[in-house]
Design a protein around this motif. Sequence first.
Motif, PDB file in Angstrom:
ATOM      1  N   GLU A   2     -11.030  32.400  -8.990  1.00  0.00           N
ATOM      2  CA  GLU A   2      -9.715  32.068  -9.540  1.00  0.00           C
ATOM      3  C   GLU A   2      -9.720  30.660 -10.117  1.00  0.00           C
ATOM      4  O   GLU A   2     -10.425  29.781  -9.614  1.00  0.00           O
ATOM      5  N   SER A   3      -8.914  30.467 -11.150  1.00  0.00           N
ATOM      6  CA  SER A   3      -8.788  29.146 -11.761  1.00  0.00           C
ATOM      7  C   SER A   3      -7.445  29.049 -12.463  1.00  0.00           C
ATOM      8  O   SER A   3      -6.738  30.050 -12.617  1.00  0.00           O
ATOM      9  N   THR A  21      -6.697  29.467  -6.063  1.00  0.00           N
ATOM     10  CA  THR A  21      -6.376  28.315  -6.904  1.00  0.00           C
ATOM     11  C   THR A  21      -5.008  27.793  -6.481  1.00  0.00           C
ATOM     12  O   THR A  21      -4.058  28.562  -6.305  1.00  0.00           O
TER      13      THR A  21
END
Length: 118
Positions: free
Chosen positions: A6-7, A112
Amino acid sequence: QVQLVESGGGLVQTGGSLRLSCTASGTAFSAIPWGWYRQAPGKERELVASLATFGTTTYADSVKGRFTISKDNAKTTVYLQMNNLRTEDTGVYYCNKNPASGWFRTYWGQGTQVTVSA
């Protein structure tokens, strides 16, 4: 081996927007119903948005009308567009299969962090 990365998180003011991405590898991406989950401080992880394999989307009442889940099969990436953010949206966001059953119980990524300031 399945990996979920995730980002896109960050610090944003109330009313702002963020777009989260989750890139999956090692799995039949297009055949999986995906979900975005949120874990707020001191609370259990909850499902906030889901995307069925045939395209149907569902949202938690708290984010309905503000968040949009989508995916790009070619990029094996799931997105979460978050608009009109509120302080209660603060938390760590994860993607995973919906539901995260079987082996997917062990495939949680690092998540994130999204922090919404007043």
